[in-house]
Each structure stands twice: as structure tokens, then as C-alpha cells.
Design an enzyme around this catalytic site. Sequence first.
Site, PDB file in Angstrom:
ATOM      1  N   ARG A   1       0.853  -1.187   0.000  1.00 13.80           N
ATOM      2  CA  ARG A   1       0.000   0.000   0.000  1.00 13.80           C
ATOM      3  C   ARG A   1       0.891   1.241   0.000  1.00 13.80           C
ATOM      4  O   ARG A   1       1.209   1.807   1.050  1.00 13.80           O
ATOM      5  CB  ARG A   1      -0.956  -0.030   1.189  1.00 13.80           C
TER       6      ARG A   1
ATOM      7  N   ARG B   1      -3.695   3.690  -3.358  1.00 12.20           N
ATOM      8  CA  ARG B   1      -5.142   3.911  -3.266  1.00 12.20           C
ATOM      9  C   ARG B   1      -5.522   5.382  -3.109  1.00 12.20           C
ATOM     10  O   ARG B   1      -4.933   6.115  -2.328  1.00 12.20           O
ATOM     11  CB  ARG B   1      -5.700   3.100  -2.082  1.00 12.20           C
TER      12      ARG B   1
ATOM     13  N   HIS C   1     -14.439   0.040  -4.658  1.00 10.29           N
ATOM     14  CA  HIS C   1     -14.786  -0.140  -3.246  1.00 10.29           C
ATOM     15  C   HIS C   1     -15.915   0.811  -2.860  1.00 10.29           C
ATOM     16  O   HIS C   1     -15.905   1.981  -3.239  1.00 10.29           O
ATOM     17  CB  HIS C   1     -13.581   0.159  -2.346  1.00 10.29           C
TER      18      HIS C   1
ATOM     19  N   LYS D   1     -11.987  -6.505  -9.216  1.00  8.94           N
ATOM     20  CA  LYS D   1     -12.094  -6.536  -7.752  1.00  8.94           C
ATOM     21  C   LYS D   1     -13.205  -5.593  -7.301  1.00  8.94           C
ATOM     22  O   LYS D   1     -13.232  -4.422  -7.687  1.00  8.94           O
ATOM     23  CB  LYS D   1     -10.784  -6.112  -7.081  1.00  8.94           C
TER      24      LYS D   1
ATOM     25  N   ARG E   1     -14.559 -13.894   2.550  1.00  4.81           N
ATOM     26  CA  ARG E   1     -13.117 -13.941   2.266  1.00  4.81           C
ATOM     27  C   ARG E   1     -12.618 -15.386   2.267  1.00  4.81           C
ATOM     28  O   ARG E   1     -11.684 -15.730   1.536  1.00  4.81           O
ATOM     29  CB  ARG E   1     -12.349 -13.111   3.298  1.00  4.81           C
TER      30      ARG E   1
ATOM     31  N   THR F   1      -6.468  -3.817   7.439  1.00  8.93           N
ATOM     32  CA  THR F   1      -6.514  -2.588   6.645  1.00  8.93           C
ATOM     33  C   THR F   1      -7.889  -2.375   6.021  1.00  8.93           C
ATOM     34  O   THR F   1      -8.099  -1.407   5.305  1.00  8.93           O
ATOM     35  CB  THR F   1      -5.456  -2.618   5.524  1.00  8.93           C
TER      36      THR F   1
ATOM     37  N   GLN G   1     -11.385  -7.991   7.844  1.00  3.05           N
ATOM     38  CA  GLN G   1     -10.253  -8.833   7.458  1.00  3.05           C
ATOM     39  C   GLN G   1      -9.949  -9.853   8.551  1.00  3.05           C
ATOM     40  O   GLN G   1      -9.972  -9.540   9.735  1.00  3.05           O
ATOM     41  CB  GLN G   1      -9.006  -7.986   7.200  1.00  3.05           C
TER      42      GLN G   1
END
Length: 226
Positions: A37, A65, A120, A146, A183, A202, A206
Site C-alpha cells: 500500500r 489507493r 470499493h 475486484k 473472504r 486494513t 479482514q
Amino acid sequence: MYSQTKIAIPIFQSKIDEVIEVANDCIDKGADILEFRIDALKNPDFNEIKHTIEEINFPMIATNRISTEGGSFKGSEEERIDILYKCADLVEYVDIELQSDDEYINMIHDTGVKTIVSYHDFEKTPEIDEITYIVEKEQELGDIAKVAFMPKDLDDTLKVLAILSHCENTIAISMSDLGSYTRVMASKFNSPITFAAGRDATAPGQIDIETMKALLNMDLNIMDEG
């Protein structure tokens, strides 16, 4: 039959030495891919970034990002894209957002690097038709689509599973604790990549790498015995 889904761990550190330290820790824990990232760095400098990628020497996604999709990059759009473009020869994948200019996406894709075109939404989960439209557009522009959405209820998480079951070369995630199971289920639909947490999460929901690997292995062992 073993799943081909790779576990990626995002490295979201502000200092280069910390990036290398955390990356090595995540490799030791069993990551298949690291997501660098770049937007987390306080003062991203390409020469330092290049040295870091070469020092770590492990399969990597370069991500820089934008703030509207949960990122921290403070420079101009041209600077952001320039870093990603220069990283293309150093990494296995470059993640670039669907809302980026098509010209930028094509420029990076034309380098030959595998492109993950991402979208996203941290507020909601659209209807399946809209998600399908987003995924199809991403696949027209890049190699892997994605999408990641915030669910309001269990039905929203099932929309993500429906996308995984019908769309190849797609990473689809339902965020938060409610959607965290998607996930793990990604491996059942041969999604190319799923994301787990190394030291720090993040994104909402997650799962840490150790738990993710245990769940995937348990799942696969049950399949093998059957």
C-alpha cells in the site's frame, strides 16, 4: 482438489523500514502475495519504493489507493499513476481503481503487468445487476476484477457470493464482520486472490493470516476426505 486462491496481505506502513519488517513477518506467516500500500507512505519516493520491492523480493501487488476509496495518497492523480506505472516492471500485479481515467488504466495494462481493476464502496452493497455491470467493465479494462462492498444485512453478503459464483477472474468481498466469511468462501469459487490481515487489518472484516490459513486448510481437508 486444492484451491488456487492465493492469500494476499496488505502492508500498510508509513516508513520504508517498517514496510520491510512487516513484509518479512507476513512472508514467514505464510502469505502468498503482499499488497504494498504505497499510499500509506508519508513521502512516497519511487527510488525508495523500487529499492523496497527489490529488497523484499516476493510476489507483490502495487497499490496506491485514492482517498475516495479508502486510500491515503496525498499527491496529484498524475503523480499517483506515475508511481504505479513505474512499479509495473517490478511487481506481479498493479491495482488501479475503476474510477481512474481509462487512459491511465490502459497505459498500465499495456506494460504487460497483470492489472487488478478495483471498486470499493464503504457505505453500501448495490444490487446484483449493478455489481455485475461494474465487474464486466473492470474485466474489459484489466485482467482481474475486484469489488468490495459494505453489507447492511446477510442478503448483501449473498450478493457477493453470487458474483463470485458467476464471474471468473474476480475478487469479490463483503466487508465488516458480517461479510468476513466471504473472504474464506472465495476459495470455493476459485477467486484468484483473497485478502487477510498480517499485523493490522486494513479493511473492515479482514481475518488474520493464521486463522485464514487454518480455515482454508480445514475446508480443503474435509473435501479431500470426502
